[in-house]
Design a protein around this motif. Structure first.
Motif, mmCIF file in Angstrom:
data_model
loop_
_atom_site.group_PDB
_atom_site.id
_atom_site.type_symbol
_atom_site.label_atom_id
_atom_site.label_comp_id
_atom_site.label_asym_id
_atom_site.label_seq_id
_atom_site.Cartn_x
_atom_site.Cartn_y
_atom_site.Cartn_z
ATOM 1 N N MET A 94 -31.155 -21.482 1.673
ATOM 2 C CA MET A 94 -31.206 -22.834 1.134
ATOM 3 C C MET A 94 -30.744 -22.753 -0.320
ATOM 4 O O MET A 94 -31.496 -22.312 -1.196
ATOM 5 N N PHE A 133 -27.024 -28.658 -2.211
ATOM 6 C CA PHE A 133 -26.547 -28.686 -0.833
ATOM 7 C C PHE A 133 -26.012 -30.068 -0.525
ATOM 8 O O PHE A 133 -26.412 -31.062 -1.134
ATOM 9 N N LYS A 177 -35.076 -34.785 1.697
ATOM 10 C CA LYS A 177 -33.841 -34.019 1.883
ATOM 11 C C LYS A 177 -34.093 -32.527 1.729
ATOM 12 O O LYS A 177 -33.529 -31.705 2.464
ATOM 13 N N GLN A 178 -34.952 -32.164 0.772
ATOM 14 C CA GLN A 178 -35.287 -30.752 0.593
ATOM 15 C C GLN A 178 -35.966 -30.208 1.850
ATOM 16 O O GLN A 178 -35.652 -29.096 2.307
ATOM 17 N N SER A 201 -33.432 -29.855 4.596
ATOM 18 C CA SER A 201 -32.599 -28.684 4.363
ATOM 19 C C SER A 201 -33.342 -27.405 4.736
ATOM 20 O O SER A 201 -32.767 -26.469 5.295
ATOM 21 N N ARG A 228 -33.229 -27.025 8.365
ATOM 22 C CA ARG A 228 -31.908 -26.519 8.757
ATOM 23 C C ARG A 228 -31.821 -24.995 8.636
ATOM 24 O O ARG A 228 -31.200 -24.324 9.454
#
Length: 315
Positions: free
Chosen positions: A82, A86, A141-142, A145, A148
């Motif tokens: 991460m 990004f 969003k963090q 991510s 992900r």
């Protein structure tokens, strides 16, 4: 303890500038490793080498036993990265975003739906699965991510400044999520300038400056190596000077200080012995008529350790 990350004399130049100077890291499996250093110290360079995004100028590094220079595909399967910044694609929901990366990592289609739902639940975004990614807050969003980075079930998570720009509530949520990931068996390498945040979650730390590793190991060992003795704060309801005189005659006491300019007035006692010596000190005070109402060890924090080790110089 088995190392999931190991580097030997890892070196990296950018032109004539030396960014990493013979770095030797050892990160045990299952650790939460805080990688600390000022801007330009070499943290991001190290992380990018460990994720195979940069090649070293010299030395070698291994992740989960695989060489970052000769077994890049195996390393990428073992790592979830991460970065500090990004990107997200427009017109894509949170679920579609995770499916994109599931396809990229060749996750079998039959597993994708359940996996995506599980990851969204883990990062507390199940209620946002159909929301446009660009409509999410920075904290969401963090967390997306981070989900992900888990899509291919990596052994090691490498997180570069994950708390940057987050509000206090989002930082707490991220910290709790990282604790949960450790409970699930993940090893986590995390860089941050927010040292107090790292202190609450890290089992091990490494301090880097100008490309050199200045200290590395488990937090307790590093704290003790920088301050071999322990300091105890003692509050009494008897005469403070009498208590100080009694403390000074105890075994293993290096120094006694009376603190009268703060409330409440107290003693600070430096002790170089083990826990038996500490217990004996408390008994010694009581036996000498000192009425003790508070007796506790002071603890150093990561900010104090960082300031002791570094010189504040950026390469």
């Amino acid at each position: 303890m088995t190392a999931i990350v190991e580097t030997k004399n890892l070196t990296r130049y950018y032109g004539a500038m030396l960014a990493l100077d013979h770095l030797n890291l050892h990160i045990p499996a299952g650790a939460v490793y805080g990688f600390i250093g000022p801007n330009g110290a070499g943290k991001t360079t190290t992380m990018r080498i460990l994720t195979t995004l940069l090649t070293p100028s010299g030395g070698e590094a291994w992740v989960a036993g695989f060489s970052v220079t000769h077994q890049r595909t195996e390393v990428r399967r073992a790592v979830g990265f991460m970065p500090d910044s990004f990107g997200f694609y427009n017109n894509m929901t949170a679920a579609e975003y995770l499916k994109f990366f599931a396809d990229a990592y060749h996750v079998p289609p039959a597993r994708q739906l359940g996996l995506i739902e599980d990851l969204l639940t883990l990062v507390d975004l199940a209620h946002k699965r159909d929301s446009d990614v660009m409509s999410l807050s920075r904290g969401m969003k963090q967390r997306l991510s981070l989900a992900r980075t888990l899509i291919h079930d990596p052994q090691l998570l490498i997180l570069d400044e994950p708390a940057s720009g987050l509000d206090p509530r989002a930082r707490v949520e991220l910290r709790e999520l990282l604790k949960e990931l450790r409970r699930l068996g993940k090893t986590i390498m995390i860089s941050s300038h927010i040292l107090t945040e790292l202190a609450e979650m890290c089992t091990h730390i490494g301090i880097i400056e100008r490309g050199k590793l200045l200290a590395s190991g488990d937090v307790t060992t590093i704290m003790r190596s920088l301050q071999p003795h322990r300091t105890f704060e003692v509050h009494v309801i008897s005469d403070l000077e009498q208590a100080a005189a009694a403390a000074a005659t105890a075994d293993h006491v290096l120094a006694v200080r009376t603190i009268t300019d703060d409330e409440p007035p107290r003693l600070e006692i430096d002790v170089d012995g083990d826990n038996h010596a500490v217990s004996a000190l408390l008994a010694h005070l009581i036996n000498h008529g000192v009425e003790v109402v508070h007796f506790t060890a002071q603890t150093s924090n990561l900010e104090e350790v960082f300031l002791k080790v570094t010189q504040g110089v950026v390469g």
